[in-house]
Scaffold this active site. Structure first.
Site, PDB file in Angstrom:
ATOM      1  N   LYS A  47     -22.832 -15.633  -8.690  1.00 39.83           N
ATOM      2  CA  LYS A  47     -22.885 -16.932  -8.012  1.00 39.83           C
ATOM      3  C   LYS A  47     -24.084 -17.006  -7.067  1.00 39.83           C
ATOM      4  O   LYS A  47     -24.697 -15.976  -6.761  1.00 39.83           O
ATOM      5  CB  LYS A  47     -21.581 -17.162  -7.235  1.00 39.83           C
ATOM      6  N   ARG A 143      -7.362 -19.913   0.902  1.00 38.09           N
ATOM      7  CA  ARG A 143      -8.629 -20.592   0.640  1.00 38.09           C
ATOM      8  C   ARG A 143      -8.476 -21.297  -0.701  1.00 38.09           C
ATOM      9  O   ARG A 143      -8.072 -22.446  -0.746  1.00 38.09           O
ATOM     10  CB  ARG A 143      -9.748 -19.529   0.639  1.00 38.09           C
ATOM     11  N   TYR A 267     -42.757 -18.152  21.008  1.00 41.93           N
ATOM     12  CA  TYR A 267     -42.022 -19.260  21.632  1.00 41.93           C
ATOM     13  C   TYR A 267     -41.110 -18.775  22.754  1.00 41.93           C
ATOM     14  O   TYR A 267     -40.507 -17.705  22.673  1.00 41.93           O
ATOM     15  CB  TYR A 267     -41.133 -19.942  20.596  1.00 41.93           C
ATOM     16  N   MET A 320     -40.356 -20.403  12.513  1.00 43.38           N
ATOM     17  CA  MET A 320     -40.016 -20.910  11.176  1.00 43.38           C
ATOM     18  C   MET A 320     -40.787 -20.183  10.075  1.00 43.38           C
ATOM     19  O   MET A 320     -40.244 -19.811   9.044  1.00 43.38           O
ATOM     20  CB  MET A 320     -40.301 -22.410  11.102  1.00 43.38           C
TER      21      MET A 320
HETATM   22  C1  LIG Z   1     -17.682 -13.815  -4.313  1.00 43.94           C
HETATM   23  C2  LIG Z   1     -16.409 -13.451  -4.964  1.00 43.94           C
HETATM   24  C3  LIG Z   1     -16.268 -12.205  -5.596  1.00 43.94           C
HETATM   25  C4  LIG Z   1     -17.298 -11.122  -5.479  1.00 43.94           C
HETATM   26  O1  LIG Z   1     -17.126 -10.521  -4.218  1.00 43.94           O
HETATM   27  P1  LIG Z   1     -18.091  -9.406  -3.625  1.00 43.94           P
HETATM   28  O2  LIG Z   1     -17.511  -9.142  -2.293  1.00 43.94           O
HETATM   29  O3  LIG Z   1     -19.442  -9.995  -3.559  1.00 43.94           O
HETATM   30  O4  LIG Z   1     -18.032  -8.226  -4.533  1.00 43.94           O
HETATM   31  C5  LIG Z   1     -15.101 -11.980  -6.303  1.00 43.94           C
HETATM   32  N1  LIG Z   1     -14.118 -12.906  -6.362  1.00 43.94           N
HETATM   33  C6  LIG Z   1     -14.216 -14.098  -5.743  1.00 43.94           C
HETATM   34  C7  LIG Z   1     -13.093 -15.058  -5.826  1.00 43.94           C
HETATM   35  C8  LIG Z   1     -15.348 -14.405  -5.005  1.00 43.94           C
HETATM   36  O5  LIG Z   1     -15.434 -15.584  -4.374  1.00 43.94           O
END
Ligand SMILES: *Cc1c(COP(=O)(O)O)cnc(C)c1O
Length: 383
Positions: A47, A143, A267, A320
């Site tokens: 992702k 969640r 800055y 930046m």
């Molecule tokens: C991001 C995610 C993972 C991977 O988790 P890591 O901690 O990056 O290994 C697995 N399952 C779900 C549901 C996630 O959101």
């Protein structure tokens, strides 16, 4: 010799992000072997553009290493991934759930939704032909996923899954990076209990993220779903990091100034030199994911970078586009020389600690202004 796959990013950038696809593949194999020792299969989470490293080269390298199941968060990430890995042998799951109107896109690109509530299950099932899906049951995160009451209902009415090709029953760990946390065992047991009450999934039960793969065989179930460890981030802070570093970032020095007290740098006049100081400026700033918290002031101590083995601390605020470093200890450095911002001395985890954050945020925040060089991997020459 390592050979490079094509360079990407702006062609004249005075910064270079190197992604080591061989290290990435090694990390996935380490997780796969660890899972296999406990009888579990390994997928890969890619992702957020492969945790910021580029989903196409990352996915190709993982596929070459043997990975056949991938997860993204968003549907559009999965559509992009399907274009990279079009083969029918590759399974692509989407973690964020089935939203109204998206079912046809899943079907057209052969994507596997994660069904996160009973309504999503009913919707997927109503499409007619049995299509693959994962069902996510919440065991503590509050969640995504079926809340416990919906899981109980599904267990009581298993026919709700009749028109679904159930690939995985999954849940997600809350504190896997802390092996001592009591919630880990609680979630493992709650998950084992609900898996036993739900219809069997063809790919089995899947709980562990990267850190979860290091909790013990009891957390592995039938399949694991690691992400961040593949990209080199430590699964926990117990002992040395078993993962190989995957990213390094270097920046050419744009200018060097010799200054003496009284003089402030950057800055807010946040840093005052104590005496004769060589200040080097590089084109890496918070717009590039080099967080402002890494400079003088906002959080704790400023970060360090390196020239060879020598430490060159960040001084002054990170701005930046620019960061200033004290290179007094390295009198031989000159304009155009490279400073290691992330690398063997300054790992992603170390930078994250300095910024009061986690490696995930450093990786996914890496900006788009770096020249990117991919080394190793399936398109590279053998070493
Ligand atoms: C991001 C995610 C993972 C991977 O988790 P890591 O901690 O990056 O290994 C697995 N399952 C779900 C549901 C996630 O959101």
């Amino acid at each position: 010799m390592m050979s490079a796959t094509p360079l990407t990013g702006p062609p004249h950038a005075p910064t270079e992000l190197i992604v080591d696809l061989d290290a990435l593949a090694d990390n996935w194999r380490l997780l796969r072997d660890r899972a296999a020792a406990g009888g579990a299969a390994a997928s890969a989470v890619v992702k957020a553009d492969g945790y910021g490293l580029g989903i196409a080269p990352v996915a190709r390298a993982l596929h070459a290493a043997g990975c056949r199941t991938f997860f993204t968060a968003h549907l559009d990430e999965a559509v992009a991934l399907r274009a990279v890995l079009p083969g029918t042998e590759t399974e692509i799951g989407v973690l964020n759930g089935l939203l109204p109107g998206d079912a046809e896109v899943y079907r057209a690109h052969r994507l596997v939704p994660t069904l996160n509530d009973l309504g999503q299950i009913d919707h997927w099932r109503a499409l007619g032909a049995p299509l693959p899906a994962a069902v996510h049951c919440d065991t503590g995160m509050a969640r995504l996923g079926l809340p416990p009451a919906e899981t109980d209902r599904l267990a009581a009415e298993p026919e709700r899954l009749d028109g679904v090709h159930l690939r995985y029953v999954m849940s997600h760990l809350v504190t896997a990076d802390d092996p001592d946390a009591a919630i880990n065992a609680h979630q493992r047991d709650a998950f084992a209990d609900l898996v036993a009450r739900l219809p069997a999934a063809s790919g089995g039960a899947m709980l562990a993220n990267s850190s979860g793969c290091f909790l013990g065989n009891g957390w592995l179930f039938d399949a694991v779903r690691p992400g961040v460890g593949i990209y080199g981030v430590a699964p926990n802070d117990r002992g040395p990091n078993p993962m190989r570093p995957v990213v390094s970032l270097s920046a050419k020095i744009l200018q060097i100034r010799d200054v003496d007290a009284p003089q402030t740098v950057g800055y807010g006049a946040a840093y005052s030199v104590a005496g004769p100081t060589r200040v080097a400026t590089v084109a890496v700033g918070y717009a590039d994911g080099y967080l402002r918290a890494l400079g003088t002031g906002p959080i704790g101590e400023a970060a360090v970078a390196h020239v060879g083995d020598k430490e060159v601390p960040v001084i002054g605020r990170v701005s930046m586009d620019l960061t200033t470093l004290d290179v007094t200890a390295v009198p031989e450095v000159a304009v155009g020389d490279r400073i290691e911002m992330i690398g063997p001395h300054n790992t992603v985890d170390r930078l994250a600690d300095a910024a009061g954050t986690i490696g995930y945020e450093i990786l996914t925040g890496l900006g788009t202004r770096y020249r990117r060089r991919y080394i190793g991997g399936p398109d590279g020459e053998a070493r």
